[in-house]
Design a protein around this motif. Structure first.
Motif, short mmCIF file in Angstrom:
data_model
loop_
_atom_site.label_atom_id
_atom_site.label_comp_id
_atom_site.label_asym_id
_atom_site.label_seq_id
_atom_site.Cartn_x
_atom_site.Cartn_y
_atom_site.Cartn_z
N TYR A 305 32.25 36.08 36.01
CA TYR A 305 33.27 36.66 36.87
C TYR A 305 33.12 38.18 37.01
O TYR A 305 33.88 38.81 37.76
N CYS A 310 34.59 46.49 40.24
CA CYS A 310 35.88 46.44 40.93
C CYS A 310 36.33 47.85 41.29
O CYS A 310 35.79 48.85 40.77
N TYR A 325 43.97 48.99 32.13
CA TYR A 325 44.60 48.18 33.16
C TYR A 325 45.00 46.83 32.59
O TYR A 325 44.31 46.26 31.74
N ASP A 326 46.10 46.31 33.10
CA ASP A 326 46.48 44.92 32.93
C ASP A 326 46.14 44.25 34.25
O ASP A 326 46.72 44.59 35.29
N LEU A 327 45.17 43.34 34.24
CA LEU A 327 44.68 42.80 35.51
C LEU A 327 45.76 42.09 36.30
O LEU A 327 45.68 42.00 37.53
N ASN A 328 46.79 41.56 35.60
CA ASN A 328 47.86 40.87 36.33
C ASN A 328 48.74 41.85 37.11
O ASN A 328 49.38 41.47 38.09
N CYS A 330 47.45 44.99 38.02
CA CYS A 330 46.56 45.91 38.74
C CYS A 330 46.72 45.68 40.25
O CYS A 330 46.70 44.53 40.72
N GLN A 333 42.35 44.77 44.58
CA GLN A 333 41.85 43.42 44.81
C GLN A 333 40.35 43.39 44.59
O GLN A 333 39.63 44.25 45.08
N CYS A 334 39.87 42.40 43.82
CA CYS A 334 38.44 42.31 43.55
C CYS A 334 38.09 40.88 43.16
O CYS A 334 38.97 40.04 42.96
N LYS A 337 39.64 39.32 39.84
CA LYS A 337 40.99 38.75 39.91
C LYS A 337 41.01 37.48 40.75
O LYS A 337 41.75 36.54 40.46
N GLU A 338 40.18 37.45 41.79
CA GLU A 338 40.19 36.30 42.69
C GLU A 338 39.58 35.06 42.06
O GLU A 338 40.03 33.94 42.29
#
Length: 475
Positions: A305, A310, A325-328, A330, A333-334, A337-338
């Protein structure tokens, strides 16, 4: 009462007042003392004849105004009702309650009569204070017990749980009241008996470790007196983060020891990322470096992944600042996350890397938030990696410089040889010139050139010695 000045009735009233264990008087609504019991007379050192009929505030308190804590004024103002006041006497250092009881009859001059009691309540006040303080202390301990983040429980001496705080209940997933602690933690029965026997025998605490999913805890069993009985306090400490930081620190130290062992940048970076993902909860690492070329190294269970940089990484590089960062949460868009599973909790820490020839980022991905201590360890490791890259760059410069020196020396040696050959021919031709004077002049110039070449030979030898020294340093 007393209007007929009946001696018998007065003596009966005096007898009743004397039987009371506290200060007691009969007073009228103007604070005149009608009767006083023995406690009052003894306290004042007076006879009944000396104080009966006198103004109470002056006789008892030495003031011409009503005593502030006497409730008689309040009782009279309210139509002659029951009234009381508590007060602290600074002279004696004790607490009293002053009480007024309306008798319901009048004395001389039609004045209303009242029973006036003054009772020492110091012991009661002290007891109330102790009870209040005890309750406050109990409430404090209760608040600590119920709100501490550490799992805590109270056990009896056989190891049965009497009470557990919310953190303990959350840890084991149910209310363990009445359960044996060895069953809760799946401990061997013999091990449990040895623990309890040791504590009961020595009066000292003991401890054991427990592993639950991704957490490591150590529990202390502490004997404590609660009321009239000895109980055991079970207190758990979560060592997960401590052990994780310890492993991370060990990893960083091992990386530091090997930084100078690599001469190839890609091999160095691959070794680093493998070491990082060996630490618990580190699920991926990505290193990006760019100069004329772009070098990317990715490792970890989330490797598939992490195939592209990003916006958070790019922003850190552009602004030259490290970020968490907390990806939830953040906003960028990258693909990370997708494409990651929706229930994946992931935290990332991005650090910029910049040297004289390269710039890029080092990004860590973890399933646990980065605390400040861990973040500091990572920053220190990144600084060491940057220094190692700079050393590799410097080593490359040294090697390039050495190569150029060798190339230049080879060219100089060839050039000297090429000059000597034509000079030999010129010497031969000069000797055959018919004009002797012209030949001498030519040979003189040839000798000058030879002198210059000899000097070049000497300098070449010195340079060759320096070159051999450099070769040893670069091995």
């Amino acid at each position: 009462m007393f209007q007929d000045d009946s001696t018998k009735l007065r003596e009966v009233a005096r007898f009743m007042l004397d039987s009371l264990p506290f200060y007691a008087m009969v007073v009228d609504e103007d604070h005149r003392i009608v009767l006083a019991n023995k406690r009052v007379l003894e306290e004042l050192g007076r006879s009944p004849e000396e104080i009966e009929g006198t103004y109470c505030p002056r006789t008892v308190h030495g003031t011409d105004e009503p005593y502030p804590y006497c409730p008689l004024e309040e009782s009279v103002a309210r139509g002659g009702v029951y009234a009381e006041r508590e007060f602290f006497d600074e002279d004696t250092g004790r607490w009293y309650v002053s009480v007024i009881y309306p008798i319901g009859i009048a004395g001389e001059g039609g004045k209303k009569l009242f029973l006036h009691f003054t009772i020492d309540i110091t012991d009661r006040k002290v007891a109330e204070k102790l009870k209040t303080e005890k309750k406050i202390e109990k409430d404090k301990y209760r608040a600590v017990f119920e709100n501490t983040v550490s799992p805590m429980a109270i056990m009896d001496r056989s190891g049965s749980i009497i009470e557990a705080n919310p953190s303990f209940v959350e840890l084991v997933g149910f209310n363990p009241q009445g359960e044996e602690f060895d069953r809760i933690f799946h401990l061997d029965l013999d091990f449990k008996n040895q623990l309890l026997s040791k504590i009961n025998g020595s009066g000292e605490g003991a401890s054991f470790e427990w592993y639950a999913e991704n957490r490591t805890l150590i529990f202390d069993i502490i004997p404590a007196r609660i009321g009239s009985e000895t109980h055991f306090i079970l207190v758990g400490k979560d060592l997960t983060d401590i052990l994780r930081r310890e492993k991370l620190l060990q990893m960083m130290l091992s990386v530091e020891r090997e930084l100078d062992a690599f001469s190839d940048l890609k091999a160095l970076l691959e070794n680093i990322v493998r070491r990082v993902v060996s630490v618990k909860n580190y699920r991926g690492v990505r290193i990006d470096l760019e100069d004329d070329d772009h070098l990317t190294v990715v490792e970890g269970e989330l490797k598939e992944y992490l195939g592209e940089r990003c916006p958070s990484m790019i922003e850190s590089l552009q602004r030259k600042i490290d970020r968490k960062y907390d990806l939830n949460s953040c906003t960028h868009q990258c693909r990370i996350k997708e494409e990651m599973p929706a229930d994946t909790m992931l935290y990332m820490a991005v650090f910029p890397i910049e040297t004289q020839h390269k710039r890029g980022t080092l990004t860590f991905f973890s399933s646990q938030p980065f605390d400040q201590e861990e973040y500091t360890i990572l920053r220190t490791m990144v600084s060491d990696i940057v220094l190692a890259i700079k050393n590799l760059e410097f080593d490359m410069v040294r090697k390039n410089t050495y190569r150029k020196v060798e190339e230049s020396m080879e060219k100089i040696a060839i050039l000297i040889d090429r000059i000597r050959n034509p000079l030999t021919v010129i010497c031969a031709l000069a000797e055959s010139v018919p004009d002797e004077e012209t030949g001498k002049k030519i040979l003189y110039q040839v000798e000058r050139i030879n002198s210059i070449i000899r000097n070049l030979d000497e300098e070449w030898k010195k340079s060759d010695e320096l070159r051999r020294g450099l070769r040893l340093l670069l091995k």
